[in-house]
Design a protein around this motif. Structure first.
Motif, PDB file in Angstrom:
ATOM      1  N   PHE A 241       5.895  -7.182  -5.330  1.00  0.00           N
ATOM      2  CA  PHE A 241       4.486  -7.523  -5.139  1.00  0.00           C
ATOM      3  C   PHE A 241       3.636  -6.252  -5.120  1.00  0.00           C
ATOM      4  N   ILE A 242       4.095  -5.248  -4.400  1.00  0.00           N
ATOM      5  CA  ILE A 242       3.370  -3.968  -4.359  1.00  0.00           C
ATOM      6  C   ILE A 242       3.246  -3.404  -5.777  1.00  0.00           C
ATOM      7  N   ASP A 243       4.339  -3.411  -6.521  1.00  0.00           N
ATOM      8  CA  ASP A 243       4.341  -2.834  -7.865  1.00  0.00           C
ATOM      9  C   ASP A 243       3.416  -3.570  -8.827  1.00  0.00           C
ATOM     10  N   LEU A 244       3.141  -4.844  -8.566  1.00  0.00           N
ATOM     11  CA  LEU A 244       2.246  -5.625  -9.419  1.00  0.00           C
ATOM     12  C   LEU A 244       0.764  -5.379  -9.123  1.00  0.00           C
ATOM     13  N   ASN A 245       0.474  -4.708  -8.025  1.00  0.00           N
ATOM     14  CA  ASN A 245      -0.918  -4.589  -7.581  1.00  0.00           C
ATOM     15  C   ASN A 245      -1.308  -3.132  -7.372  1.00  0.00           C
ATOM     16  N   GLU A 246      -2.183  -2.641  -8.254  1.00  0.00           N
ATOM     17  CA  GLU A 246      -2.588  -1.236  -8.220  1.00  0.00           C
ATOM     18  C   GLU A 246      -3.106  -0.785  -6.848  1.00  0.00           C
ATOM     19  N   PRO A 247      -3.952  -1.568  -6.153  1.00  0.00           N
ATOM     20  CA  PRO A 247      -4.416  -1.098  -4.844  1.00  0.00           C
ATOM     21  C   PRO A 247      -3.263  -0.843  -3.871  1.00  0.00           C
ATOM     22  N   LEU A 248      -2.254  -1.696  -3.869  1.00  0.00           N
ATOM     23  CA  LEU A 248      -1.119  -1.504  -2.966  1.00  0.00           C
ATOM     24  C   LEU A 248      -0.218  -0.358  -3.428  1.00  0.00           C
ATOM     25  N   ARG A 249      -0.129  -0.122  -4.723  1.00  0.00           N
ATOM     26  CA  ARG A 249       0.633   1.042  -5.209  1.00  0.00           C
ATOM     27  C   ARG A 249      -0.031   2.336  -4.728  1.00  0.00           C
ATOM     28  N   ILE A 250      -1.345   2.387  -4.834  1.00  0.00           N
ATOM     29  CA  ILE A 250      -2.084   3.569  -4.377  1.00  0.00           C
ATOM     30  C   ILE A 250      -1.934   3.728  -2.874  1.00  0.00           C
ATOM     31  N   CYS A 251      -2.069   2.631  -2.149  1.00  0.00           N
ATOM     32  CA  CYS A 251      -1.905   2.638  -0.695  1.00  0.00           C
ATOM     33  C   CYS A 251      -0.529   3.184  -0.311  1.00  0.00           C
ATOM     34  N   THR A 252       0.506   2.720  -0.993  1.00  0.00           N
ATOM     35  CA  THR A 252       1.879   3.170  -0.739  1.00  0.00           C
ATOM     36  C   THR A 252       2.006   4.673  -0.948  1.00  0.00           C
ATOM     37  N   ASP A 253       1.465   5.164  -2.043  1.00  0.00           N
ATOM     38  CA  ASP A 253       1.576   6.591  -2.349  1.00  0.00           C
ATOM     39  C   ASP A 253       0.768   7.448  -1.375  1.00  0.00           C
ATOM     40  N   LEU A 254      -0.408   6.973  -0.950  1.00  0.00           N
ATOM     41  CA  LEU A 254      -1.176   7.718   0.048  1.00  0.00           C
ATOM     42  C   LEU A 254      -0.417   7.789   1.369  1.00  0.00           C
TER      43      LEU A 254
ATOM     44  N   ARG B 181       4.394   5.382  -7.140  1.00  0.00           N
ATOM     45  CA  ARG B 181       4.266   4.027  -7.691  1.00  0.00           C
ATOM     46  C   ARG B 181       3.004   3.888  -8.532  1.00  0.00           C
ATOM     47  N   SER B 182       2.000   4.682  -8.195  1.00  0.00           N
ATOM     48  CA  SER B 182       0.738   4.588  -8.924  1.00  0.00           C
ATOM     49  C   SER B 182       0.729   5.474 -10.170  1.00  0.00           C
ATOM     50  N   GLY B 183       1.814   6.209 -10.405  1.00  0.00           N
ATOM     51  CA  GLY B 183       1.914   7.056 -11.583  1.00  0.00           C
ATOM     52  C   GLY B 183       1.595   8.514 -11.304  1.00  0.00           C
ATOM     53  N   HIS B 184       0.833   8.785 -10.259  1.00  0.00           N
ATOM     54  CA  HIS B 184       0.439  10.149  -9.905  1.00  0.00           C
ATOM     55  C   HIS B 184       0.047  10.139  -8.435  1.00  0.00           C
TER      56      HIS B 184
ATOM     57  N   GLU C 148     -13.806  -0.256  -0.879  1.00  0.00           N
ATOM     58  CA  GLU C 148     -13.434  -1.340  -1.794  1.00  0.00           C
ATOM     59  C   GLU C 148     -11.920  -1.428  -1.960  1.00  0.00           C
ATOM     60  N   LEU C 149     -11.264  -0.277  -2.099  1.00  0.00           N
ATOM     61  CA  LEU C 149      -9.812  -0.249  -2.237  1.00  0.00           C
ATOM     62  C   LEU C 149      -9.146  -0.809  -0.983  1.00  0.00           C
ATOM     63  N   ALA C 150      -9.639  -0.416   0.188  1.00  0.00           N
ATOM     64  CA  ALA C 150      -9.078  -0.905   1.449  1.00  0.00           C
ATOM     65  C   ALA C 150      -9.246  -2.415   1.570  1.00  0.00           C
ATOM     66  N   CYS C 151     -10.410  -2.926   1.222  1.00  0.00           N
ATOM     67  CA  CYS C 151     -10.642  -4.378   1.268  1.00  0.00           C
ATOM     68  C   CYS C 151      -9.697  -5.122   0.324  1.00  0.00           C
ATOM     69  N   GLU C 152      -9.484  -4.573  -0.858  1.00  0.00           N
ATOM     70  CA  GLU C 152      -8.557  -5.195  -1.811  1.00  0.00           C
ATOM     71  C   GLU C 152      -7.140  -5.226  -1.251  1.00  0.00           C
ATOM     72  N   CYS C 153      -6.720  -4.136  -0.607  1.00  0.00           N
ATOM     73  CA  CYS C 153      -5.375  -4.093  -0.024  1.00  0.00           C
ATOM     74  C   CYS C 153      -5.204  -5.176   1.030  1.00  0.00           C
ATOM     75  N   ILE C 154      -6.181  -5.317   1.915  1.00  0.00           N
ATOM     76  CA  ILE C 154      -6.108  -6.347   2.962  1.00  0.00           C
ATOM     77  C   ILE C 154      -6.063  -7.734   2.334  1.00  0.00           C
ATOM     78  N   THR C 155      -6.901  -7.974   1.353  1.00  0.00           N
ATOM     79  CA  THR C 155      -6.919  -9.277   0.679  1.00  0.00           C
ATOM     80  C   THR C 155      -5.567  -9.578   0.038  1.00  0.00           C
ATOM     81  N   LEU C 156      -4.982  -8.590  -0.606  1.00  0.00           N
ATOM     82  CA  LEU C 156      -3.674  -8.790  -1.241  1.00  0.00           C
ATOM     83  C   LEU C 156      -2.592  -9.099  -0.213  1.00  0.00           C
ATOM     84  N   TRP C 157      -2.552  -8.356   0.890  1.00  0.00           N
ATOM     85  CA  TRP C 157      -1.551  -8.635   1.931  1.00  0.00           C
ATOM     86  C   TRP C 157      -1.746 -10.024   2.506  1.00  0.00           C
ATOM     87  N   GLU C 158      -2.985 -10.424   2.744  1.00  0.00           N
ATOM     88  CA  GLU C 158      -3.235 -11.766   3.290  1.00  0.00           C
ATOM     89  C   GLU C 158      -2.758 -12.835   2.319  1.00  0.00           C
TER      90      GLU C 158
END
Length: 157
Positions: free
Chosen positions: A66-79, A93-96, A137-147
């Motif tokens: 699921f994380i790998d399918l969603n760019e916001p969560l990939r970025i979150c993971t790498d941060l 996971r985000s490529g860089h 915006e990125l943080a809001c997307e991450c929360i929405t995806l987890w929910e």
């Protein structure tokens, strides 16, 4: 889930930074940056809570897919992992390895009677793989995806 609620509280801190923080003394911009980074750390660790909480029916590979399918969560993971380990030893996971920029700041001065203070509004950007994202915006997307993921019917079977 307690960890998701914790991440949401850090999202509220980010929203307050964007709205403006009042201070009659100096602003602690390092503390503000810590709140932004802490959001991503706590948000990523929703993964561990989903995996390990009592009665969990999820497997690590399901959550990671699921994380790998969603760019916001990939970025979150790498941060989160980049901050925890100083430097990522695995391929991001985000490529860089993403970075959080210095804040864009807007100051306003307020006077009330004999006193007053300053309002500082901060906004931040995440740079990842040649793209730029607004932190809020990125943080809001991450929360929405987890929910969305955590409320999936398969979790209640």
């Amino acid at each position: 889930m307690e960890q998701l609620n914790r991440a949401k509280r850090y999202l509220k801190r980010i929203e307050r930074l964007y709205a403006g923080v009042f201070s009659s003394m100096a602003h602690d911009e390092e503390e503000y940056f810590d709140d932004v980074l802490s959001f991503f750390i706590h948000c990523y660790h929703v993964r561990d809570w989903a995996l390990h909480q009592a009665g969990a029916v999820l497997r690590a590979r399901e959550i990671d897919a699921f994380i790998d399918l969603n760019e916001p969560l990939r970025i979150c993971t790498d941060l989160a992992n980049g901050s925890k380990h100083c430097k990522l030893m695995r391929t991001p996971r985000s490529g860089h390895q993403p970075t959080i920029s210095q804040p864009q700041k807007l100051y306003s001065t307020w006077f009330i009677g004999d006193g007053g203070g300053e309002v500082l509004q901060c906004s931040y950007r995440v740079e990842s793989n040649g793209k730029s994202f607004d932190v809020r915006e990125l943080a809001c997307e991450c929360i929405t995806l987890w929910e969305m993921f955590l409320n999936c019917p398969r979790l209640t079977d």
